[in-house]
Design an enzyme around this catalytic site. Structure first.
Site, PDB file in Angstrom:
ATOM      1  N   GLY A  31       0.802  -1.222   0.000  1.00  0.00           N
ATOM      2  CA  GLY A  31       0.000   0.000   0.000  1.00  0.00           C
ATOM      3  C   GLY A  31       0.831   1.265   0.000  1.00  0.00           C
ATOM      4  N   LEU A  33       0.389   3.576  -2.132  1.00  0.00           N
ATOM      5  CA  LEU A  33       0.769   3.351  -3.528  1.00  0.00           C
ATOM      6  C   LEU A  33       1.253   4.634  -4.213  1.00  0.00           C
ATOM      7  CD1 LEU A  33      -2.119   0.945  -4.593  1.00  0.00           C
ATOM      8  CD2 LEU A  33       0.149   0.371  -3.717  1.00  0.00           C
ATOM      9  N   HIS A  37       4.387   1.577  -8.037  1.00  0.00           N
ATOM     10  CA  HIS A  37       3.402   0.486  -7.982  1.00  0.00           C
ATOM     11  C   HIS A  37       2.525   0.498  -9.232  1.00  0.00           C
ATOM     12  CE1 HIS A  37       3.933   1.299  -3.494  1.00  0.00           C
ATOM     13  NE2 HIS A  37       4.252   0.022  -3.584  1.00  0.00           N
ATOM     14  N   GLU A 147      12.146  -3.889  -9.514  1.00  0.00           N
ATOM     15  CA  GLU A 147      13.600  -4.089  -9.372  1.00  0.00           C
ATOM     16  C   GLU A 147      14.218  -3.172  -8.323  1.00  0.00           C
ATOM     17  OE1 GLU A 147      15.009  -3.864 -13.425  1.00  0.00           O
ATOM     18  OE2 GLU A 147      14.975  -6.064 -13.577  1.00  0.00           O
ATOM     19  N   GLN A 152      14.842  -9.071  -3.442  1.00  0.00           N
ATOM     20  CA  GLN A 152      13.555  -9.723  -3.169  1.00  0.00           C
ATOM     21  C   GLN A 152      13.132 -10.585  -4.363  1.00  0.00           C
ATOM     22  OE1 GLN A 152      10.047  -7.868  -1.058  1.00  0.00           O
ATOM     23  NE2 GLN A 152       9.481  -7.407  -3.163  1.00  0.00           N
TER      24      GLN A 152
END
Ligand code: AMP
Length: 276
Positions: A31, A33, A37, A147, A152
């Site tokens: 969130g 955002l 995103h 990226e 991750q």
């Protein structure tokens, strides 16, 4: 866009969509955002029939309780921001996802032992716990990740291998503010002055390209970060873009990237750069 709050409703909706033979894209987020995103969501929109965005501040990936408490939560605004770029937002409560404390323990191998994995114990295990559940409930054809959190993505690639998850993991480029700062939900916690200063992170990484090899790059970035008041370097690593292990020369790997983490005041920001 419809907002879904429960796992039962999510899986029911996914079943219905799949029964219609439609392809599914998933964009997992916490969130607050921003355009970063949205770039993932727009890409998912282009490549799939139906798009799910999850909005969940995952407590088990925070190794710092203060960071968790201060993480921005702006659900109403997020739903408005997504608009019709997605079909469903999955915004569950913590109790819905974790009725009991999760106990899964993953070993993602060498990619999780360095950088963010070393600096934030338990972080990637917590990421693995939530991303696995989201992928299993949503069963997306494609799942989209930024990226900015490069390590991750490596961890999630390992997760889908280990768990035989069939979704394609789609990496998406970093979206930046006009001043070069990588967009991040945590940027909201910066003062206007800190926000301007934080642009130096990207500038310094870009300037480090002029260094002839790895030791100079490392010395240059560390020295430049140290010059800026309010900056506290956590780490700067130059690593193989696949194994994420440190390289000592650009010739050591086919792809080489720099990974930096800096505290700006008390806000921890990460960024990276591709050298090769
Ligand atoms: P977060 O809400 O910070 O967990 O991020 C959700 C997803 O958006 C992750 O895959 C992030 O890597 C990605 N993301 C966050 N910021 C950016 C950005 N500036 N550019 C591209 N992707 C991003």
């Amino acid at each position: 866009m419809f907002v879904i709050n429960t796992i039962a409703e999510l899986t029911k909706t996914v079943d219905k969509v799949k029964a219609q033979g439609k392809t599914v894209g998933l964009v997992p987020t916490m969130g607050a955002l921003h355009e970063g995103h949205l770039s993932l969501i727009k890409r998912a929109r282009k490549e799939n029939d139906v798009v799910f965005v999850s909005i969940f501040v995952n407590p088990v990936q925070f190794n710092n309780q203060d960071d968790l408490r201060k993480y921005p939560r702006t659900l109403d605004r997020d739903v408005e921001f997504i608009g019709d770029y997605a079909d469903y937002a999955f915004a569950p409560s913590v109790e819905e996802i974790f009725p009991v404390q999760p106990s899964e323990k993953y070993d993602f191998g060498p990619v999780e032992k360095v950088m963010e994995g070393a600096a934030r114990p338990g972080h990637f295990n917590g990421v693995g716990i939530i991303v696995r559940r989201l992928l299993e409930w949503t069963r997306p054809d494609k799942a989209y990740f930024g990226e900015k959190d490069y390590q991750q993505i490596a961890v999630i690639r390992e997760l889908v291998l280990q768990c035989n998850i069939q979704s394609e993991i789609v990496p998406c480029p970093i979206v930046r503010e006009p001043n070069g700062l990588a967009m991040s939900s945590r940027n909201r916690r910066l003062t206007p002055e800190q926000f301007e200063k934080a642009a130096n992170i990207h500038r310094i990484l870009e300037e480090s390209r002029k260094c002839v090899d790895v030791p100079q790059m490392k010395a240059f970035v560390e020295a430049e970060i140290a010059k800026i008041p309010e900056f506290q370097l956590d780490y700067f690593e130059i690593a193989d873009d696949k194994t994420l292990q440190t390289v000592h020369a650009l010739a050591d790997a086919d792809g080489v990237m720099g990974f930096v983490t800096v505290y700006v005041g008390e806000v921890r920001l990460i960024d990276n750069i591709r050298y090769k």
